[in-house]
Structure formats: structure tokens, C-alpha cells
Design an enzyme around this catalytic site. Sequence first.
Site, PDB file in Angstrom:
ATOM      1  N   LEU A  68      37.070  46.369 -18.303  1.00 15.47           N
ATOM      2  CA  LEU A  68      35.891  47.183 -18.645  1.00 15.47           C
ATOM      3  C   LEU A  68      34.659  46.578 -17.989  1.00 15.47           C
ATOM      4  O   LEU A  68      33.671  46.259 -18.636  1.00 15.47           O
ATOM      5  CB  LEU A  68      35.715  47.285 -20.169  1.00 15.47           C
ATOM      6  CG  LEU A  68      34.893  48.488 -20.607  1.00 15.47           C
ATOM      7  CD1 LEU A  68      35.713  49.770 -20.485  1.00 15.47           C
ATOM      8  CD2 LEU A  68      34.379  48.330 -22.034  1.00 15.47           C
ATOM      9  N   ARG A 120      32.280  46.949 -14.140  1.00 19.04           N
ATOM     10  CA  ARG A 120      31.451  48.016 -13.572  1.00 19.04           C
ATOM     11  C   ARG A 120      32.248  49.312 -13.443  1.00 19.04           C
ATOM     12  O   ARG A 120      31.765  50.397 -13.773  1.00 19.04           O
ATOM     13  CB  ARG A 120      30.928  47.569 -12.203  1.00 19.04           C
ATOM     14  CG  ARG A 120      29.980  46.411 -12.278  1.00 19.04           C
ATOM     15  CD  ARG A 120      29.635  45.848 -10.928  1.00 19.04           C
ATOM     16  NE  ARG A 120      30.779  45.265 -10.246  1.00 19.04           N
ATOM     17  CZ  ARG A 120      30.699  44.511  -9.148  1.00 19.04           C
ATOM     18  NH1 ARG A 120      29.533  44.282  -8.594  1.00 19.04           N
ATOM     19  NH2 ARG A 120      31.771  43.999  -8.599  1.00 19.04           N
ATOM     20  N   ILE A 121      33.479  49.203 -12.933  1.00 16.93           N
ATOM     21  CA  ILE A 121      34.294  50.400 -12.699  1.00 16.93           C
ATOM     22  C   ILE A 121      34.868  50.935 -14.010  1.00 16.93           C
ATOM     23  O   ILE A 121      34.767  52.137 -14.303  1.00 16.93           O
ATOM     24  CB  ILE A 121      35.416  50.084 -11.691  1.00 16.93           C
ATOM     25  CG1 ILE A 121      34.803  49.747 -10.324  1.00 16.93           C
ATOM     26  CG2 ILE A 121      36.400  51.248 -11.575  1.00 16.93           C
ATOM     27  CD1 ILE A 121      35.787  49.177  -9.303  1.00 16.93           C
ATOM     28  N   THR A 171      38.155  39.291 -23.063  1.00 15.40           N
ATOM     29  CA  THR A 171      37.143  39.104 -24.116  1.00 15.40           C
ATOM     30  C   THR A 171      36.530  40.456 -24.456  1.00 15.40           C
ATOM     31  O   THR A 171      36.195  41.241 -23.559  1.00 15.40           O
ATOM     32  CB  THR A 171      36.002  38.172 -23.634  1.00 15.40           C
ATOM     33  OG1 THR A 171      35.572  38.619 -22.337  1.00 15.40           O
ATOM     34  CG2 THR A 171      36.466  36.736 -23.522  1.00 15.40           C
ATOM     35  N   ARG A 184      44.171  47.076  -7.757  1.00 17.12           N
ATOM     36  CA  ARG A 184      44.896  46.411  -6.674  1.00 17.12           C
ATOM     37  C   ARG A 184      46.396  46.597  -6.919  1.00 17.12           C
ATOM     38  O   ARG A 184      46.843  46.559  -8.081  1.00 17.12           O
ATOM     39  CB  ARG A 184      44.586  44.905  -6.641  1.00 17.12           C
ATOM     40  CG  ARG A 184      43.209  44.559  -6.097  1.00 17.12           C
ATOM     41  CD  ARG A 184      43.105  44.795  -4.588  1.00 17.12           C
ATOM     42  NE  ARG A 184      41.792  44.423  -4.068  1.00 17.12           N
ATOM     43  CZ  ARG A 184      40.773  45.256  -3.904  1.00 17.12           C
ATOM     44  NH1 ARG A 184      40.889  46.527  -4.243  1.00 17.12           N
ATOM     45  NH2 ARG A 184      39.635  44.830  -3.394  1.00 17.12           N
ATOM     46  N   ASP A 216      46.407  54.668  -6.082  1.00 16.70           N
ATOM     47  CA  ASP A 216      45.571  54.599  -4.868  1.00 16.70           C
ATOM     48  C   ASP A 216      45.774  53.270  -4.151  1.00 16.70           C
ATOM     49  O   ASP A 216      45.313  53.115  -3.022  1.00 16.70           O
ATOM     50  CB  ASP A 216      44.090  54.772  -5.247  1.00 16.70           C
ATOM     51  CG  ASP A 216      43.186  54.888  -4.016  1.00 16.70           C
ATOM     52  OD1 ASP A 216      43.534  55.695  -3.113  1.00 16.70           O
ATOM     53  OD2 ASP A 216      42.173  54.182  -3.948  1.00 16.70           O
ATOM     54  N   GLU A 263      49.890  47.333   1.802  1.00 10.99           N
ATOM     55  CA  GLU A 263      49.088  48.387   2.439  1.00 10.99           C
ATOM     56  C   GLU A 263      48.914  48.020   3.904  1.00 10.99           C
ATOM     57  O   GLU A 263      48.706  46.850   4.218  1.00 10.99           O
ATOM     58  CB  GLU A 263      47.724  48.488   1.759  1.00 10.99           C
ATOM     59  CG  GLU A 263      47.847  48.864   0.294  1.00 10.99           C
ATOM     60  CD  GLU A 263      46.497  48.950  -0.422  1.00 10.99           C
ATOM     61  OE1 GLU A 263      45.458  48.881   0.258  1.00 10.99           O
ATOM     62  OE2 GLU A 263      46.494  49.071  -1.647  1.00 10.99           O
ATOM     63  N   HIS A 283      44.436  54.254  -0.644  1.00  8.47           N
ATOM     64  CA  HIS A 283      43.335  53.333  -0.965  1.00  8.47           C
ATOM     65  C   HIS A 283      41.982  53.910  -0.504  1.00  8.47           C
ATOM     66  O   HIS A 283      41.279  53.285   0.299  1.00  8.47           O
ATOM     67  CB  HIS A 283      43.574  51.945  -0.337  1.00  8.47           C
ATOM     68  CG  HIS A 283      42.813  50.856  -1.049  1.00  8.47           C
ATOM     69  ND1 HIS A 283      43.212  49.550  -1.071  1.00  8.47           N
ATOM     70  CD2 HIS A 283      41.651  50.892  -1.762  1.00  8.47           C
ATOM     71  CE1 HIS A 283      42.353  48.825  -1.754  1.00  8.47           C
ATOM     72  NE2 HIS A 283      41.386  49.621  -2.187  1.00  8.47           N
TER      73      HIS A 283
HETATM   74  O1  A2R Z   1      38.772  39.892 -19.055  1.00  5.74           O
HETATM   75  P1  A2R Z   1      37.276  39.914 -18.987  1.00  5.74           P
HETATM   76  O2  A2R Z   1      36.657  39.864 -20.339  1.00  5.74           O
HETATM   77  O3  A2R Z   1      36.712  38.936 -18.011  1.00  5.74           O
HETATM   78  O4  A2R Z   1      36.902  41.395 -18.411  1.00  5.74           O
HETATM   79  C1  A2R Z   1      37.118  41.735 -17.058  1.00  5.74           C
HETATM   80  C2  A2R Z   1      38.476  42.374 -16.810  1.00  5.74           C
HETATM   81  N1  A2R Z   1      39.535  41.417 -16.493  1.00  5.74           N
HETATM   82  C3  A2R Z   1      40.696  41.324 -17.171  1.00  5.74           C
HETATM   83  N2  A2R Z   1      41.177  42.019 -18.203  1.00  5.74           N
HETATM   84  C4  A2R Z   1      42.390  41.674 -18.675  1.00  5.74           C
HETATM   85  N3  A2R Z   1      43.142  40.687 -18.154  1.00  5.74           N
HETATM   86  C5  A2R Z   1      42.703  39.957 -17.115  1.00  5.74           C
HETATM   87  N4  A2R Z   1      43.453  38.965 -16.614  1.00  5.74           N
HETATM   88  C6  A2R Z   1      41.424  40.272 -16.564  1.00  5.74           C
HETATM   89  N5  A2R Z   1      40.670  39.778 -15.552  1.00  5.74           N
HETATM   90  C7  A2R Z   1      39.529  40.480 -15.518  1.00  5.74           C
HETATM   91  O5  A2R Z   1      38.280  43.213 -15.666  1.00  5.74           O
HETATM   92  C8  A2R Z   1      36.174  42.881 -16.698  1.00  5.74           C
HETATM   93  O6  A2R Z   1      35.991  43.734 -17.795  1.00  5.74           O
HETATM   94  C9  A2R Z   1      36.906  43.632 -15.594  1.00  5.74           C
HETATM   95  C10 A2R Z   1      36.388  43.348 -14.189  1.00  5.74           C
HETATM   96  O7  A2R Z   1      35.077  43.781 -14.098  1.00  5.74           O
HETATM   97  P2  A2R Z   1      34.169  43.580 -12.764  1.00  5.74           P
HETATM   98  O8  A2R Z   1      34.238  42.163 -12.374  1.00  5.74           O
HETATM   99  O9  A2R Z   1      32.844  44.219 -13.046  1.00  5.74           O
HETATM  100  O10 A2R Z   1      34.956  44.353 -11.672  1.00  5.74           O
HETATM  101  P3  A2R Z   1      34.740  45.850 -11.145  1.00  5.74           P
HETATM  102  O11 A2R Z   1      33.558  45.946 -10.264  1.00  5.74           O
HETATM  103  O12 A2R Z   1      34.826  46.798 -12.303  1.00  5.74           O
HETATM  104  O13 A2R Z   1      36.018  46.016 -10.210  1.00  5.74           O
HETATM  105  C11 A2R Z   1      37.344  45.831 -10.681  1.00  5.74           C
HETATM  106  C12 A2R Z   1      38.313  45.851  -9.526  1.00  5.74           C
HETATM  107  C13 A2R Z   1      37.814  45.201  -8.230  1.00  5.74           C
HETATM  108  O14 A2R Z   1      37.884  43.813  -8.245  1.00  5.74           O
HETATM  109  C14 A2R Z   1      38.729  45.789  -7.189  1.00  5.74           C
HETATM  110  O15 A2R Z   1      39.931  45.096  -7.182  1.00  5.74           O
HETATM  111  C15 A2R Z   1      38.953  47.170  -7.732  1.00  5.74           C
HETATM  112  O16 A2R Z   1      38.605  47.158  -9.129  1.00  5.74           O
HETATM  113  O17 A2R Z   1      38.167  48.080  -7.019  1.00  5.74           O
END
Ligand code: A2R
Length: 303
Positions: A149, A151-152, A173, A229, A253, A258, A276
Site C-alpha cells: 500500500l 504510492r501505487i 506494517t 514484478r 503485466d 521479460e 510490462h
Molecule cells: O511492508 P511495508 O510496510 O514496508 O509496505 C510496503 C509494501 N511492501 C511489502 N508488503 C508486504 N511484504 C513485503 N515483503 C513488502 N515489501 C514492501 O509495498 C509499501 O506499502 C509498498 C511499496 O510502496 P512504495 O515503496 O511506495 O512503492 P510503489 O511506488 O507503490 O511501487 C511498488 C512497485 C515498484 O517497486 C515496482 O516494482 C512496481 O510496483 O511498479
Amino acid sequence: MSRPDVAFLGFMMETVVTQVAEFSTPVLVDDISALPPERRAAITCAVTSAFNGARPELLDLLPNLTHIVSAGAGHDRFDFDDLRARGITLTDTGHLVSSDTAEMAVMLVLAIARDLVRADDHVRSGRWSNAHFGHRTRVAGKTAGIVGLGRIGRLIAERLTGLGVKIVYHTRTPKPDAPWPHESNLEELAARSDFLVAAVPGGAATRGMFDMAVLRALGPRGYFVNVSRGSVVDEEALIAALTEGTIAGAALDVFENEPRPDPRFTQLPNVLLTPHVASITEDYAAELAADISRQVAANLGIV
Ligand code: A2R
């Protein structure tokens, strides 16, 4: 004063290169090694993408690089220990892809539920005149489990809420400012979901997190949607689950390999595949060129 060189560490859209060329000399990836050593040593800023990352053999050619601007979201193709050791800072344009990626996720939810691609084919092929298309799945009133949860994920949740979909989310969290219920257990989330939507980053922490246990919990009426991903999914388990009816379908996607995804995906009738392209809009391309050139110019001290 001579124009600074800026290295491009992989393929980059022409519009970006052109805009960066307004105040610097772009050095494309295949030309870096041919530059005289003193010119390579003068390069402090490079441009790459989340897809291309920063290959160590290219970084070795640029000993005084201090900044890399990466197009897109996701850092799974960067070795942060290596970047730190070299004294390189990485920034990205992840904030620009959120809206388009969320839009794609919403479209995939709707398209897989209503079987949009085959509906189109039903008309084009002429089958409509002698066969009903059949009933498909309503989205309003159903539950979407959003995994990640950030940005996306937040935008996906907001937009699906607007379509009458109930939201539950899973992150490591809980997010106190989010108006939706948090579910700390991914299998529990899948069991509560009609649509399970992946919006987590790639990398070691999320590798294969959507495994057979999660897909079984999603169940035979559940759909899996991935805009994050390919690495977050155990693709063997997903192909088995789609083949055996463990889940109803998937819209993907992103893939582990890829641009050559596992060919078994293309043989499955209950999967919708896109290359993608979640963030690949003309609107994004224009914003990307402006944002990358702004970041590069700021780094070079050109205002
Ligand atoms: O787990 P948290 O509380 O850090 O929340 C992050 C969550 N997240 C996870 N949730 C469950 N298990 C995990 N191992 C885990 N690792 C991270 O994913 C946070 O809510 C979210 C990531 O948010 P952002 O960093 O804002 O990424 P955004 O911009 O939403 O993009 C997500 C991905 C990109 O990295 C590209 O791979 C793709 O979507 O376009």
C-alpha cells in the site's frame, strides 16, 4: 564552458535523450567504452532505467560518477552495496509511474473479470451470430486484496473503491492513515479476496511471496493481478493453479523473464497478458523527459 557529458547506461527513449541534449552531451551506452579515459573520468552523472539498472562493468568505466537518475520505479536491478562503495547516489522517477500503473491495475481487474479480450474476439470472429458470449464476473461489491500500500497500491485502492469494490490490504506494517482494514497474513488476505492485486516492490524480501499456498487461499473464484514484478510470483505455482482451476484466472503485466515470458502462459485461456506497459503512456513519456532532464541539470549544477 564546454558542455558536460552525461552517460546513458542502457536504452533510453529518444525524447529523454533529446531533452538532456539541450544542456549536455549524451553518451549512449554503446559509446561509453570508446570515450577517451579523461572524458570518461569527467562524467559525474548518468541516466538509466529500473529495467537496465547499473551494470558494474559500465560503472568501472566511469570512476567519478556521483549520481544516477533511473527512469521508473523499482530498485531490484541495483546493487546498493556496490553503489555505496562507489559513492554513487541513486534517484528515480517512481513518483511519475504511480498513476498510470494504478490505472493499469484497475483495467486488468475489470478486463479479467469481464473477459474483455475474448469479448472483443467474439465480435471480430463472427461467433456472436451463433453463440452467446456467456456470463462473466461483476466487480462492484467484491473484495480486492491489495498487497503493498505504497504510492501505487494506495491509488489502486482509491480507484477500486470508486467502482464499489471493498478493499483489504497487506503490508509488513499497518498504515495508520489508510481507511481500509489491514491484514497481516497474506494467505488470510487471499482467502478474503475476490481479486488479489500485487503492488509490492521486487527484490529478495518479496521473491516468490505469491506461492501455491496463497493461490489456494485465493480459490477457484479468485483472480490474481500483477503490476509489480514477475519475481514476486512463484510462476510454476501460478501456471499450475491456472491449469488446474485452483484460481479462476490472472491478469499479468510483469513476468520473471521479460521480454520472453514462460510460453505456457500463452496457452492458458484464463490469463490476460500485457507486455510490462503499465506506465507506458505518452503522458508519462513527456513527464519523464522533463523530470529526468531536471534531475540531471540540478545534479550538474545547471539551473
Ligand atoms: O511492508 P511495508 O510496510 O514496508 O509496505 C510496503 C509494501 N511492501 C511489502 N508488503 C508486504 N511484504 C513485503 N515483503 C513488502 N515489501 C514492501 O509495498 C509499501 O506499502 C509498498 C511499496 O510502496 P512504495 O515503496 O511506495 O512503492 P510503489 O511506488 O507503490 O511501487 C511498488 C512497485 C515498484 O517497486 C515496482 O516494482 C512496481 O510496483 O511498479
